[in-house]
Design a protein around this motif. Structure first.
Motif, PDB file in Angstrom:
ATOM      1  N   GLN A 100       0.812  -1.221   0.000  1.00  0.00           N
ATOM      2  CA  GLN A 100       0.000   0.000   0.000  1.00  0.00           C
ATOM      3  C   GLN A 100       0.848   1.275   0.000  1.00  0.00           C
ATOM      4  OE1 GLN A 100      -3.245   0.869  -0.121  1.00  0.00           O
ATOM      5  NE2 GLN A 100      -4.146  -1.164  -0.281  1.00  0.00           N
ATOM      6  N   PRO A 101       1.768   1.458   0.965  1.00  0.00           N
ATOM      7  CA  PRO A 101       2.531   2.719   0.964  1.00  0.00           C
ATOM      8  C   PRO A 101       3.474   2.837  -0.228  1.00  0.00           C
ATOM      9  CG  PRO A 101       3.372   1.213   2.636  1.00  0.00           C
ATOM     10  CD  PRO A 101       2.101   0.620   2.121  1.00  0.00           C
ATOM     11  N   ILE A 102       3.970   1.710  -0.721  1.00  0.00           N
ATOM     12  CA  ILE A 102       4.894   1.744  -1.853  1.00  0.00           C
ATOM     13  C   ILE A 102       4.152   2.156  -3.121  1.00  0.00           C
ATOM     14  CG2 ILE A 102       6.482   0.362  -3.258  1.00  0.00           C
ATOM     15  CD1 ILE A 102       6.787  -1.404  -0.695  1.00  0.00           C
ATOM     16  N   VAL A 103       2.966   1.579  -3.325  1.00  0.00           N
ATOM     17  CA  VAL A 103       2.164   1.944  -4.488  1.00  0.00           C
ATOM     18  C   VAL A 103       1.732   3.405  -4.392  1.00  0.00           C
ATOM     19  CG1 VAL A 103      -0.053   1.572  -5.634  1.00  0.00           C
ATOM     20  CG2 VAL A 103       1.372  -0.392  -5.037  1.00  0.00           C
ATOM     21  N   LYS A 104       1.352   3.844  -3.195  1.00  0.00           N
ATOM     22  CA  LYS A 104       0.953   5.246  -3.024  1.00  0.00           C
ATOM     23  C   LYS A 104       2.086   6.186  -3.408  1.00  0.00           C
ATOM     24  CE  LYS A 104      -1.035   8.450   0.342  1.00  0.00           C
ATOM     25  NZ  LYS A 104      -1.549   8.605   1.728  1.00  0.00           N
ATOM     26  N   GLN A 105       3.290   5.867  -2.950  1.00  0.00           N
ATOM     27  CA  GLN A 105       4.442   6.690  -3.297  1.00  0.00           C
ATOM     28  C   GLN A 105       4.726   6.633  -4.796  1.00  0.00           C
ATOM     29  OE1 GLN A 105       7.989   5.780  -1.063  1.00  0.00           O
ATOM     30  NE2 GLN A 105       9.301   7.083  -2.325  1.00  0.00           N
ATOM     31  N   SER A 106       4.600   5.424  -5.365  1.00  0.00           N
ATOM     32  CA  SER A 106       4.857   5.252  -6.796  1.00  0.00           C
ATOM     33  C   SER A 106       3.850   6.019  -7.637  1.00  0.00           C
ATOM     34  CB  SER A 106       4.821   3.754  -7.159  1.00  0.00           C
ATOM     35  OG  SER A 106       5.823   3.043  -6.476  1.00  0.00           O
ATOM     36  N   LEU A 107       2.587   6.006  -7.238  1.00  0.00           N
ATOM     37  CA  LEU A 107       1.556   6.742  -7.967  1.00  0.00           C
ATOM     38  C   LEU A 107       1.873   8.239  -7.980  1.00  0.00           C
ATOM     39  CD1 LEU A 107      -1.677   4.943  -6.692  1.00  0.00           C
ATOM     40  CD2 LEU A 107      -0.844   4.970  -9.046  1.00  0.00           C
ATOM     41  N   THR A 108       2.438   8.707  -6.869  1.00  0.00           N
ATOM     42  CA  THR A 108       2.834  10.118  -6.808  1.00  0.00           C
ATOM     43  C   THR A 108       4.049  10.383  -7.691  1.00  0.00           C
ATOM     44  OG1 THR A 108       1.993  10.328  -4.551  1.00  0.00           O
ATOM     45  CG2 THR A 108       3.589  11.978  -5.286  1.00  0.00           C
ATOM     46  N   GLU A 109       5.056   9.529  -7.573  1.00  0.00           N
ATOM     47  CA  GLU A 109       6.312   9.746  -8.290  1.00  0.00           C
ATOM     48  C   GLU A 109       6.150   9.679  -9.810  1.00  0.00           C
ATOM     49  OE1 GLU A 109       8.982   6.897  -6.640  1.00  0.00           O
ATOM     50  OE2 GLU A 109       9.447   8.124  -4.865  1.00  0.00           O
ATOM     51  N   LEU A 158     -24.372  17.095 -15.111  1.00  0.00           N
ATOM     52  CA  LEU A 158     -25.176  15.864 -15.069  1.00  0.00           C
ATOM     53  C   LEU A 158     -24.350  14.585 -15.228  1.00  0.00           C
ATOM     54  CD1 LEU A 158     -28.191  17.067 -17.285  1.00  0.00           C
ATOM     55  CD2 LEU A 158     -27.984  17.116 -14.795  1.00  0.00           C
ATOM     56  N   VAL A 159     -23.174  14.557 -14.657  1.00  0.00           N
ATOM     57  CA  VAL A 159     -22.391  13.321 -14.699  1.00  0.00           C
ATOM     58  C   VAL A 159     -22.462  12.642 -13.341  1.00  0.00           C
ATOM     59  CG1 VAL A 159     -20.804  14.113 -16.490  1.00  0.00           C
ATOM     60  CG2 VAL A 159     -20.266  14.567 -14.086  1.00  0.00           C
ATOM     61  N   PRO A 160     -22.476  11.293 -13.322  1.00  0.00           N
ATOM     62  CA  PRO A 160     -22.521  10.580 -12.030  1.00  0.00           C
ATOM     63  C   PRO A 160     -21.212  10.751 -11.265  1.00  0.00           C
ATOM     64  CG  PRO A 160     -22.214   9.029 -13.834  1.00  0.00           C
ATOM     65  CD  PRO A 160     -22.479  10.369 -14.470  1.00  0.00           C
ATOM     66  N   LYS A 161     -21.316  10.754  -9.959  1.00  0.00           N
ATOM     67  CA  LYS A 161     -20.137  10.876  -9.126  1.00  0.00           C
ATOM     68  C   LYS A 161     -19.355   9.549  -9.107  1.00  0.00           C
ATOM     69  CE  LYS A 161     -20.900  15.108  -8.018  1.00  0.00           C
ATOM     70  NZ  LYS A 161     -20.048  16.187  -8.583  1.00  0.00           N
ATOM     71  N   ILE A 162     -18.055   9.655  -9.020  1.00  0.00           N
ATOM     72  CA  ILE A 162     -17.191   8.483  -9.009  1.00  0.00           C
ATOM     73  C   ILE A 162     -16.500   8.372  -7.654  1.00  0.00           C
ATOM     74  CG2 ILE A 162     -15.190   7.360 -10.059  1.00  0.00           C
ATOM     75  CD1 ILE A 162     -17.597   7.535 -11.901  1.00  0.00           C
ATOM     76  N   ASP A 163     -16.659   7.216  -7.013  1.00  0.00           N
ATOM     77  CA  ASP A 163     -15.989   6.941  -5.743  1.00  0.00           C
ATOM     78  C   ASP A 163     -14.962   5.841  -5.999  1.00  0.00           C
ATOM     79  OD1 ASP A 163     -15.253   6.717  -3.106  1.00  0.00           O
ATOM     80  OD2 ASP A 163     -16.997   5.512  -2.523  1.00  0.00           O
ATOM     81  N   LEU A 164     -13.693   6.207  -5.973  1.00  0.00           N
ATOM     82  CA  LEU A 164     -12.657   5.261  -6.389  1.00  0.00           C
ATOM     83  C   LEU A 164     -11.415   5.409  -5.522  1.00  0.00           C
ATOM     84  CD1 LEU A 164     -11.467   3.214  -8.476  1.00  0.00           C
ATOM     85  CD2 LEU A 164     -10.770   5.202  -9.829  1.00  0.00           C
ATOM     86  N   ASN A 165     -10.904   4.261  -5.033  1.00  0.00           N
ATOM     87  CA  ASN A 165      -9.612   4.234  -4.331  1.00  0.00           C
ATOM     88  C   ASN A 165      -8.572   3.707  -5.319  1.00  0.00           C
ATOM     89  OD1 ASN A 165      -7.315   3.481  -2.741  1.00  0.00           O
ATOM     90  ND2 ASN A 165      -8.618   3.460  -0.920  1.00  0.00           N
ATOM     91  N   LEU A 166      -7.850   4.620  -5.930  1.00  0.00           N
ATOM     92  CA  LEU A 166      -6.885   4.244  -6.967  1.00  0.00           C
ATOM     93  C   LEU A 166      -5.772   3.372  -6.394  1.00  0.00           C
ATOM     94  CD1 LEU A 166      -6.863   4.987  -9.982  1.00  0.00           C
ATOM     95  CD2 LEU A 166      -5.164   6.741  -9.451  1.00  0.00           C
ATOM     96  N   ASN A 167      -5.377   3.643  -5.173  1.00  0.00           N
ATOM     97  CA  ASN A 167      -4.293   2.885  -4.552  1.00  0.00           C
ATOM     98  C   ASN A 167      -4.668   1.418  -4.391  1.00  0.00           C
ATOM     99  OD1 ASN A 167      -1.592   3.630  -3.472  1.00  0.00           O
ATOM    100  ND2 ASN A 167      -2.333   2.526  -1.680  1.00  0.00           N
ATOM    101  N   ASP A 168      -5.853   1.166  -3.824  1.00  0.00           N
ATOM    102  CA  ASP A 168      -6.318  -0.214  -3.643  1.00  0.00           C
ATOM    103  C   ASP A 168      -6.404  -0.941  -4.980  1.00  0.00           C
ATOM    104  OD1 ASP A 168      -6.492   0.133  -0.936  1.00  0.00           O
ATOM    105  OD2 ASP A 168      -8.688   0.352  -0.890  1.00  0.00           O
TER     106      ASP A 168
END
Length: 249
Positions: free
Chosen positions: A171-180, A199-209
């Motif tokens: 989890q923390p490694i991917v989070k850092q990688s997504l930033t980098e 009029l677009v639907p809302k998106i609830d997404l955890n990109l890290n997971d």
């Protein structure tokens, strides 16, 4: 003559271990028969493969497989250019893709998809040590279960025992990688533009997971292939111990 007998015994054990039988009880019977044969003495000379040999052989096979997979996937395009494990945009973003394509922002989403794969590639090398630590802790009971199992029994064992810890560690490694790699920045820009549309639907997404789960799927996919190769293909048994344990003579 002794050498011929020794080769026959080891080959018998290899057949017992590798060939998929119709029932678990039949597989166990064949393995135990092979182990009994190997533990018999040839005159005054002990010709057996010990439990330690068997454990060491399985550990060595898994060490090689885990190392190869980590090296293969943990490099540029290890995920991105491999159709078997390439990480697509999350399905929840299909509506985002459709909406932004109408305003000329499809290229941003393509860029985001590449960067998700880059994050998985950057996070993969850390998994090697986690697998090696898990392999060291395997018991004879674990090894026997793996030998009696299917061609991906060790991979399934890892999924059961390692998935929670592996996910937490990644989890923390991917989070850092997504930033980098700039994935989070592009994601924020894309979602800001999308949320500004009417009029677009809302998106609830955890990109890290999402990236962590798909990275783990890719790792287990190829770990299973490496395991099957060592079981079935003598060429894949690249050390003397693997040849002894898996019967390549």
């Amino acid at each position: 003559m002794k050498s011929t007998r020794r080769m026959f015994i080891i080959s018998s054990l290899a057949v017992a271990i590798v060939i998929h039988t119709h029932t678990a009880s039949a597989a166990e019977s064949l393995i135990n028969r092979g182990l009994d044969m190997l533990r018999k003495k040839d005159g005054n000379k002990d010709t057996s493969l010990s439990n330690d040999d068997m454990i060491a052989g399985i550990r060595e096979a898994l060490n090689l497989g885990a190392t190869k997979v980590a090296n293969q996937l943990g490099k540029t395009d290890g995920f991105n250019a491999d159709p078997a494990i390439h990480i697509p945009l999350p399905p929840k973003m299909n509506s985002v893709k459709t909406a932004l394509a109408r305003v000329g922002m499809a290229g941003s989403l393509e860029d985001l998809e590449v960067r998700l794969n880059r994050a998985a590639e950057a996070a993969t090398p850390v998994t090697k040590q986690l697998f090696l630590d898990s392999i060291k802790s395997m018991t004879m009971t674990d090894v026997a279960s793996i030998l009696r199992g299917n061609k991906d029994a060790a991979t399934q064992y890892f999924k059961r025992t390692m998935s929670p810890g592996l996910s937490t560690s990644m989890q923390p490694i991917v989070k850092q990688s997504l930033t980098e790699v700039g994935a989070l920045k592009i994601y924020d820009q894309v979602m800001a533009r999308y949320n500004g549309l009417p009029l677009v639907p809302k998106i609830d997404l955890n990109l890290n997971d999402y990236v962590v789960q798909n990275a783990m799927n890719g790792i287990f996919h190829y770990l299973g292939q490496e395991e099957a190769a060592i079981r079935d293909n003598p060429v894949a048994r690249t050390t003397d111990l693997l040849k002894r344990v898996f019967g390549a003579v």
